[in-house]
Design a protein around this motif. Sequence first.
Motif: not given
Length: 192
Positions: A127-137, A139-157
């Motif tokens: 998710s970090v790799q693809h979020a960086y390629r699509a829009d590096p910003d 990675l600077n946003r507040e993540l909604v879910w406080p779990t690794t899985l939640g962060d991953a799904l949030n960034l993938l979306a």
Amino acid sequence: MIVVSSPEQAEALLDAGQLGCPGCSGTLRPHGYGRVRRVRSLGGEPVTVRPRRARCFSCAATHVLLPAGLVLRRADTTEVIGTALAAKARGDGHRTIAAQLDRPVSTVRRWLRRAREPHAGWLHQQSVQHAYRADPDLLNRELVWPTTLGDALNLLAGAALACQKRWDCPLPAWTLIGMFTRGRLLPPPLRT
């Protein structure tokens, strides 16, 4: 196994000789089909798929071309499994998720167990790799879910939505997420 955005695109690339072998960089050629499968979709009729097979002209290795809307060795689409994982990240239990998706409790429980570490960490890396390629910003946003899985799904979306907007991509978000995770939103089932 090679994940493709659509069977039609894969067929066109195979016919034109433009699909390369991931093992040796040779050219893949059509090599029949895999077995017919019925895959359950979200709230609709099951989807019947027959994955294309390809063979490398150079090394003779064979590969299955898996549509990105499917998850490797699973009987449900990426959208169904992704919806279950998102519900888990929100805090829902496996029984609640199973009832919402009209799936057996044991199936949903298996999905959620397979999405734990270390796979959740791998999803987060993707998710970090693809979020960086699509829009590096992203990675600077507040993540909604406080779990690794939640962060991953949030960034993938976020990466999927950025791809749709930036490159005017007509593919659904869950199909893009399937591409980003290379058909491994969940790891393959354990063989017993």
